[in-house]
Design a protein around this motif. Structure first.
Motif, PDB file in Angstrom:
ATOM      1  N   GLU A 129      99.920  -2.955  84.594  1.00 27.05           N
ATOM      2  CA  GLU A 129     100.462  -2.317  83.395  1.00 27.05           C
ATOM      3  C   GLU A 129     100.872  -3.377  82.367  1.00 27.05           C
ATOM      4  O   GLU A 129     100.641  -3.210  81.154  1.00 27.05           O
ATOM      5  CB  GLU A 129     101.675  -1.451  83.777  1.00 27.05           C
ATOM      6  CG  GLU A 129     102.272  -0.689  82.597  1.00 27.05           C
ATOM      7  CD  GLU A 129     103.463   0.167  83.017  1.00 27.05           C
ATOM      8  OE1 GLU A 129     104.202   0.596  82.118  1.00 27.05           O
ATOM      9  OE2 GLU A 129     103.634   0.391  84.236  1.00 27.05           O
ATOM     10  N   ASP A 130     101.503  -4.454  82.860  1.00 26.08           N
ATOM     11  CA  ASP A 130     101.903  -5.534  81.948  1.00 26.08           C
ATOM     12  C   ASP A 130     100.684  -6.135  81.253  1.00 26.08           C
ATOM     13  O   ASP A 130     100.694  -6.377  80.035  1.00 26.08           O
ATOM     14  CB  ASP A 130     102.627  -6.649  82.713  1.00 26.08           C
ATOM     15  CG  ASP A 130     103.964  -6.207  83.270  1.00 26.08           C
ATOM     16  OD1 ASP A 130     104.599  -5.316  82.664  1.00 26.08           O
ATOM     17  OD2 ASP A 130     104.383  -6.770  84.317  1.00 26.08           O
ATOM     18  N   LYS A 133      99.238  -3.814  78.634  1.00 22.72           N
ATOM     19  CA  LYS A 133     100.068  -3.787  77.431  1.00 22.72           C
ATOM     20  C   LYS A 133      99.811  -5.020  76.561  1.00 22.72           C
ATOM     21  O   LYS A 133      99.693  -4.924  75.333  1.00 22.72           O
ATOM     22  CB  LYS A 133     101.542  -3.718  77.833  1.00 22.72           C
ATOM     23  CG  LYS A 133     102.501  -3.633  76.655  1.00 22.72           C
ATOM     24  CD  LYS A 133     103.938  -3.522  77.133  1.00 22.72           C
ATOM     25  CE  LYS A 133     104.890  -3.466  75.939  1.00 22.72           C
ATOM     26  NZ  LYS A 133     106.308  -3.385  76.380  1.00 22.72           N
ATOM     27  N   LEU A 134      99.733  -6.194  77.201  1.00 19.90           N
ATOM     28  CA  LEU A 134      99.493  -7.428  76.448  1.00 19.90           C
ATOM     29  C   LEU A 134      98.124  -7.394  75.770  1.00 19.90           C
ATOM     30  O   LEU A 134      97.982  -7.826  74.614  1.00 19.90           O
ATOM     31  CB  LEU A 134      99.584  -8.639  77.384  1.00 19.90           C
ATOM     32  CG  LEU A 134     100.989  -8.994  77.883  1.00 19.90           C
ATOM     33  CD1 LEU A 134     100.918  -9.995  79.031  1.00 19.90           C
ATOM     34  CD2 LEU A 134     101.831  -9.562  76.732  1.00 19.90           C
ATOM     35  N   ALA A 136      96.551  -4.726  74.881  1.00 18.32           N
ATOM     36  CA  ALA A 136      96.628  -3.730  73.812  1.00 18.32           C
ATOM     37  C   ALA A 136      97.237  -4.338  72.548  1.00 18.32           C
ATOM     38  O   ALA A 136      96.945  -3.880  71.426  1.00 18.32           O
ATOM     39  CB  ALA A 136      97.459  -2.527  74.270  1.00 18.32           C
ATOM     40  N   GLU A 137      98.068  -5.365  72.725  1.00 17.77           N
ATOM     41  CA  GLU A 137      98.663  -6.062  71.589  1.00 17.77           C
ATOM     42  C   GLU A 137      97.674  -7.042  70.945  1.00 17.77           C
ATOM     43  O   GLU A 137      97.989  -7.672  69.934  1.00 17.77           O
ATOM     44  CB  GLU A 137      99.897  -6.849  72.042  1.00 17.77           C
ATOM     45  CG  GLU A 137     101.045  -5.976  72.527  1.00 17.77           C
ATOM     46  CD  GLU A 137     102.170  -6.814  73.129  1.00 17.77           C
ATOM     47  OE1 GLU A 137     102.022  -8.063  73.144  1.00 17.77           O
ATOM     48  OE2 GLU A 137     103.179  -6.227  73.568  1.00 17.77           O
TER      49      GLU A 137
END
Length: 441
Positions: A129-130, A133-134, A136-137
């Motif tokens: 998940e981490d 998220k990264l 996605a940034e």
């Protein structure tokens, strides 16, 4: 079978420091009847060019080295991709998302706390998940190899038993954010694929060896034998560098140095072998052993290069010199044997040959004019031999009482226009009586 490789990066023209491992690998392959591979480490697409790569081949050939095989890393990316995927699948290569600024700040904090600035493996703690998220940034990962963190031991053919503790190192980045490879992974993959038996390179790579051995083991390859030689420095003790604009092999070639002189200086400096006029690279290969390489720095001396270059020319046979003499419009063994001992570089032949062919601008001092007129009158009849000079000067000495410099120098200046140069006893028969008469007042 002995298989070695020399692996330059085509990001500039090679210099003496690069030529050293190129030649030491060549000597080792020749002596052992092995195979020599030229590998272009051209994965740095921003700085590597085909022109530089072609220039390296030209420089290597000029030095007298002919590879048995040429490979380019830019044409072997499928191999590196497969190795990358294997390391990822085995959990040895892991994605990291820190920016360069974030890593700099972490290193600065570690130093402030008195700790070594090693990567803390924070990326290994990230969850799926981490990472999602990264990404996605907009962050893209670079990939690090997970070291075992242990003492890696190997026997170096030059430096003896070595230990590199990978526990004191950060996990190395093998793949950049854009997917391109740094030096380490392609180098290891190629060494495995090409069955490199011996890696001969500069001692600045000793610290890399522990990491490379661990990657070789992770990929199931055979560990080669290593030999790390001392580095060649300039006359001030500074290392040669493309980025610092160190004089290139092409520069030496353009300045008229003999390739064998450059090869001898690059390879033998910093060894117990004497710097002398060897007949060929093969002779050096037969004599040079790794035990002769010093553990201290090897300092290049440009004065020694000039002296060596001259000695090589003084020992050069007419047969060796003939193609180059012909290119200068010169022929004749007598001219070569008469003039070669005065050469510093082969191109000096053009000026020296004018002492025979002319034109020569005589240098005549007023106080020597009467002496030279008498010399003209006493000039022996032809045919002339190497004995003619002694006969002529003997007659002049008897007639004038002059001797030594007062006798010989006015004659030299009138006949050659120079204070120095070839021995006149060998030059006189080449110049001939008619030309000598024209040069005397």
């Amino acid at each position: 079978m002995t298989i070695v490789r020399w692996a330059p990066s085509p990001t500039g023209r090679i210099h003496l420091g690069n030529a050293r491992p190129a030649l030491l690998n060549w000597f080792f392959a020749k002596r052992s009847g092995g195979k020599y591979i030229l590998r272009m480490d051209d994965t740095d697409l921003a700085r590597s060019t085909r022109d530089f790569a072609d220039g390296i081949e030209v420089d290597l050939a000029w030095l007298g080295v002919t590879p048995d095989l040429l490979v380019r890393q830019s044409e072997r990316t499928d191999l590196y991709d497969a190795a990358r995927d294997q390391l990822i699948a085995d959990g040895r290569l892991y994605p990291c998302y820190e920016t360069a600024d974030e890593l700099d700040r972490r290193r600065a904090r570690a130093r402030a706390l008195g700790k070594p600035p090693l990567y803390d493996r924070a990326a290994l703690k990230l969850t799926d998940e981490d990472r999602a998220k990264l990404e996605a940034e907009g962050r893209k990962p670079h990939w690090r190899f997970k070291l075992d963190g242990r003492p890696v031991q190997f026997d170096d053919l030059i430096k003896g038993p070595q230990t590199v503790n990978t526990a004191s190192m950060s996990d190395p980045v093998l793949v950049r954010e854009d997917g391109s490879y740094l030096y380490t992974l392609p180098s290891v993959v190629d060494d495995i694929d090409l069955a490199i038996s011996h890696v001969i390179r500069g001692e600045d790579h000793v610290s890399n060896t522990g990491t490379q051995i661990e990657i070789i083991e992770a990929l199931g390859g055979t560990i080669p034998t290593f030999a790390h030689h001392n580095l060649l420095t300039d006359s001030q003790g500074q290392g040669f560098s493309k980025r610092l604009g160190s004089q290139s092999i092409a520069d030496f070639r353009d300045e008229g140095y003999e390739p064998l002189a450059i090869a001898i200086m690059a390879a033998i400096t910093g060894t117990s072998l004497p710097i002398e006029a060897y007949a060929s690279l093969d002779e050096i290969a037969e004599r040079l052993d790794f035990s002769m390489i010093s553990h201290g720095p090897a300092r290049f001396d440009p004065v020694e290069l000039d002296n060596l270059n001259a000695r090589l020319l003084h020992a050069m046979s007419y047969a060796q010199a003939l193609p180059r003499l012909t290119s200068l419009g010169l022929e004749g063994e007598a001219i070569w044997l008469s003039l070669r001992d005065n050469l510093t570089k082969f191109t000096d032949m053009t000026d020296l040959a004018r002492l025979v062919t002319g034109p020569v601008e005589p240098v005549i001092a007023d106080e020597d004019r009467d002496f030279l007129k008498l010399a003209k009158a006493l000039l022996p009849a032809e045919p002339w031999t190497v004995e003619t000079w002694g006969e002529w000067t003997g007659a002049l000495k008897g007639a004038t009482g002059r001797k030594g410099k007062a006798l010989f120098l006015p004659l030299r200046l009138a006949l050659t226009g120079r204070h120095d140069g070839p021995e006149l006893k060998s030059l006189l028969p080449l110049v001939g009586r008619m030309a000598c008469l024209a040069r005397l007042p």
